[in-house]
Design a protein around this motif. Sequence first.
Motif, PDB file in Angstrom:
ATOM      1  N   ARG A   1      25.081 -31.374  15.677  1.00  0.00           N
ATOM      2  CA  ARG A   1      24.236 -32.291  16.448  1.00  0.00           C
ATOM      3  C   ARG A   1      25.098 -33.450  16.937  1.00  0.00           C
ATOM      4  O   ARG A   1      25.948 -33.957  16.201  1.00  0.00           O
ATOM      5  CB  ARG A   1      23.092 -32.840  15.601  1.00  0.00           C
ATOM      6  CG  ARG A   1      22.279 -31.804  14.858  1.00  0.00           C
ATOM      7  CD  ARG A   1      21.589 -30.821  15.758  1.00  0.00           C
ATOM      8  NE  ARG A   1      20.477 -31.405  16.506  1.00  0.00           N
ATOM      9  CZ  ARG A   1      19.603 -30.688  17.185  1.00  0.00           C
ATOM     10  NH1 ARG A   1      19.715 -29.367  17.243  1.00  0.00           N
ATOM     11  NH2 ARG A   1      18.613 -31.267  17.834  1.00  0.00           N
ATOM     12  N   GLU A   2      24.855 -33.845  18.205  1.00  0.00           N
ATOM     13  CA  GLU A   2      25.613 -34.957  18.790  1.00  0.00           C
ATOM     14  C   GLU A   2      24.657 -36.076  19.188  1.00  0.00           C
ATOM     15  O   GLU A   2      23.616 -35.829  19.809  1.00  0.00           O
ATOM     16  CB  GLU A   2      26.402 -34.475  20.008  1.00  0.00           C
ATOM     17  CG  GLU A   2      27.265 -35.569  20.634  1.00  0.00           C
ATOM     18  CD  GLU A   2      28.384 -34.994  21.480  1.00  0.00           C
ATOM     19  OE1 GLU A   2      29.108 -34.116  20.955  1.00  0.00           O
ATOM     20  OE2 GLU A   2      28.532 -35.395  22.644  1.00  0.00           O
TER      21      GLU A   2
ATOM     22  N   GLU B   1      35.136 -33.236  33.619  1.00  0.00           N
ATOM     23  CA  GLU B   1      35.606 -32.765  34.927  1.00  0.00           C
ATOM     24  C   GLU B   1      35.693 -33.900  35.938  1.00  0.00           C
ATOM     25  O   GLU B   1      36.541 -33.875  36.831  1.00  0.00           O
ATOM     26  CB  GLU B   1      34.690 -31.659  35.436  1.00  0.00           C
ATOM     27  CG  GLU B   1      34.804 -30.373  34.628  1.00  0.00           C
ATOM     28  CD  GLU B   1      33.881 -29.270  35.129  1.00  0.00           C
ATOM     29  OE1 GLU B   1      33.027 -29.573  36.015  1.00  0.00           O
ATOM     30  OE2 GLU B   1      34.002 -28.122  34.657  1.00  0.00           O
ATOM     31  N   ALA B   2      34.835 -34.903  35.793  1.00  0.00           N
ATOM     32  CA  ALA B   2      34.849 -36.015  36.749  1.00  0.00           C
ATOM     33  C   ALA B   2      35.978 -37.001  36.470  1.00  0.00           C
ATOM     34  O   ALA B   2      36.473 -37.649  37.401  1.00  0.00           O
ATOM     35  CB  ALA B   2      33.512 -36.746  36.713  1.00  0.00           C
ATOM     36  N   PHE B   3      36.416 -37.123  35.214  1.00  0.00           N
ATOM     37  CA  PHE B   3      37.393 -38.171  34.879  1.00  0.00           C
ATOM     38  C   PHE B   3      38.687 -37.634  34.271  1.00  0.00           C
ATOM     39  O   PHE B   3      39.675 -38.372  34.201  1.00  0.00           O
ATOM     40  CB  PHE B   3      36.761 -39.175  33.912  1.00  0.00           C
ATOM     41  CG  PHE B   3      35.684 -40.005  34.545  1.00  0.00           C
ATOM     42  CD1 PHE B   3      36.004 -41.122  35.308  1.00  0.00           C
ATOM     43  CD2 PHE B   3      34.348 -39.664  34.403  1.00  0.00           C
ATOM     44  CE1 PHE B   3      35.015 -41.882  35.905  1.00  0.00           C
ATOM     45  CE2 PHE B   3      33.343 -40.418  34.999  1.00  0.00           C
ATOM     46  CZ  PHE B   3      33.679 -41.533  35.754  1.00  0.00           C
TER      47      PHE B   3
ATOM     48  N   LEU C   1      24.009 -39.908  26.878  1.00  0.00           N
ATOM     49  CA  LEU C   1      23.561 -38.574  27.254  1.00  0.00           C
ATOM     50  C   LEU C   1      22.038 -38.540  27.397  1.00  0.00           C
ATOM     51  O   LEU C   1      21.361 -39.533  27.144  1.00  0.00           O
ATOM     52  CB  LEU C   1      24.053 -37.552  26.226  1.00  0.00           C
ATOM     53  CG  LEU C   1      25.584 -37.463  26.073  1.00  0.00           C
ATOM     54  CD1 LEU C   1      25.960 -36.421  25.033  1.00  0.00           C
ATOM     55  CD2 LEU C   1      26.270 -37.179  27.402  1.00  0.00           C
ATOM     56  N   SER C   2      21.494 -37.398  27.790  1.00  0.00           N
ATOM     57  CA  SER C   2      20.069 -37.310  28.110  1.00  0.00           C
ATOM     58  C   SER C   2      19.178 -37.492  26.900  1.00  0.00           C
ATOM     59  O   SER C   2      18.009 -37.869  27.026  1.00  0.00           O
ATOM     60  CB  SER C   2      19.770 -35.959  28.765  1.00  0.00           C
ATOM     61  OG  SER C   2      20.034 -34.900  27.843  1.00  0.00           O
TER      62      SER C   2
ATOM     63  N   ALA D   1      25.363 -30.508  24.255  1.00  0.00           N
ATOM     64  CA  ALA D   1      26.437 -31.499  24.309  1.00  0.00           C
ATOM     65  C   ALA D   1      27.587 -31.003  25.182  1.00  0.00           C
ATOM     66  O   ALA D   1      28.150 -31.753  25.990  1.00  0.00           O
ATOM     67  CB  ALA D   1      26.928 -31.818  22.898  1.00  0.00           C
ATOM     68  N   LYS D   2      27.935 -29.722  25.056  1.00  0.00           N
ATOM     69  CA  LYS D   2      28.996 -29.160  25.887  1.00  0.00           C
ATOM     70  C   LYS D   2      28.620 -29.231  27.354  1.00  0.00           C
ATOM     71  O   LYS D   2      29.438 -29.619  28.206  1.00  0.00           O
ATOM     72  CB  LYS D   2      29.273 -27.708  25.485  1.00  0.00           C
ATOM     73  CG  LYS D   2      30.025 -27.535  24.185  1.00  0.00           C
ATOM     74  CD  LYS D   2      30.089 -26.064  23.777  1.00  0.00           C
ATOM     75  CE  LYS D   2      30.688 -25.199  24.851  1.00  0.00           C
ATOM     76  NZ  LYS D   2      30.730 -23.766  24.451  1.00  0.00           N
ATOM     77  N   SER D   3      27.397 -28.892  27.673  1.00  0.00           N
ATOM     78  CA  SER D   3      26.958 -28.875  29.064  1.00  0.00           C
ATOM     79  C   SER D   3      27.006 -30.270  29.674  1.00  0.00           C
ATOM     80  O   SER D   3      27.503 -30.453  30.793  1.00  0.00           O
ATOM     81  CB  SER D   3      25.540 -28.314  29.148  1.00  0.00           C
ATOM     82  OG  SER D   3      25.054 -28.372  30.468  1.00  0.00           O
ATOM     83  N   GLU D   4      26.510 -31.264  28.956  1.00  0.00           N
ATOM     84  CA  GLU D   4      26.463 -32.612  29.517  1.00  0.00           C
ATOM     85  C   GLU D   4      27.838 -33.282  29.521  1.00  0.00           C
ATOM     86  O   GLU D   4      28.160 -34.043  30.446  1.00  0.00           O
ATOM     87  CB  GLU D   4      25.454 -33.458  28.735  1.00  0.00           C
ATOM     88  CG  GLU D   4      24.026 -32.955  28.895  1.00  0.00           C
ATOM     89  CD  GLU D   4      22.988 -33.968  28.480  1.00  0.00           C
ATOM     90  OE1 GLU D   4      23.293 -35.182  28.462  1.00  0.00           O
ATOM     91  OE2 GLU D   4      21.848 -33.541  28.174  1.00  0.00           O
ATOM     92  N   ASN D   5      28.655 -32.994  28.528  1.00  0.00           N
ATOM     93  CA  ASN D   5      29.983 -33.602  28.503  1.00  0.00           C
ATOM     94  C   ASN D   5      30.931 -32.963  29.508  1.00  0.00           C
ATOM     95  O   ASN D   5      31.936 -33.571  29.886  1.00  0.00           O
ATOM     96  CB  ASN D   5      30.580 -33.510  27.092  1.00  0.00           C
ATOM     97  CG  ASN D   5      29.971 -34.519  26.144  1.00  0.00           C
ATOM     98  OD1 ASN D   5      29.830 -35.689  26.491  1.00  0.00           O
ATOM     99  ND2 ASN D   5      29.595 -34.088  24.950  1.00  0.00           N
TER     100      ASN D   5
END
Length: 232
Positions: A128-129, A153-155, A134-135, A144-148
């Motif tokens: 659990r994260e 990728e952006a930074f 996050l959402s 957590a993998k999906s949102e991170n």
Amino acid sequence: MTFIQVIDCKTDRTDALNRVMDRWIEATQGRRTATHAIVGQDRADSTHLVEIVEFPSYEEAMRNSRLPETDRIFSEMVALCEGEPTFTDLDIMRDDQLNKLAVRRFFEEVINNRNLDAADELCTADYREHDPSLSSYDLTLAQAKSENREVIEAFEPVATIESLTAEGDMVCARVSFKSRHVGTYQGMEATGRDVSGTGHATFRCQGGKLAESWWNVDDLGMLQQIGAVDMP
């Protein structure tokens, strides 16, 4: 080099011995060089006690032994024991703090190498994260993998662990990071701006894997640096 002193003694007056040790801790506050002390009681013989005391170095241990309170308290300790305690002095050859190694590997492989799928091996299935950015403050490993993924990728961040502190099954990491805004983040197109910041993360470990984490990163500072937020 870390130095360990092992003190072995026998006594049936453990309560009195504990009070002696409490007095030494109080009397040497601000001057002692010992950083960690553990007292263990032999399950097979309740009169057999072993104290393990950690120092930053042998030299610091010798400084500690020269404190007048140390000599006085040792005399009181001897009076409570059956015979004189024995001492074993140890220079540390290896210090494998395994939970710290698990956290270091997470930062290196998942964040710095940008391999989010490595988290499947490094984290428990019921991981659990908790991260206010996050959402939800309670995400599964897949969530957590999906949102991170968007953040990484952006930074393309590179994190540096400034310090790690471990106690029991918990590890706290103090980190700094450097990155560049190279991809879309929350609808904002890439600006190419350099971004840096700091953060803390605390992990609960289980069986050599990460079972839970709590994150606190300077997200406001990041948004300011890419021009998403104006501050007065």
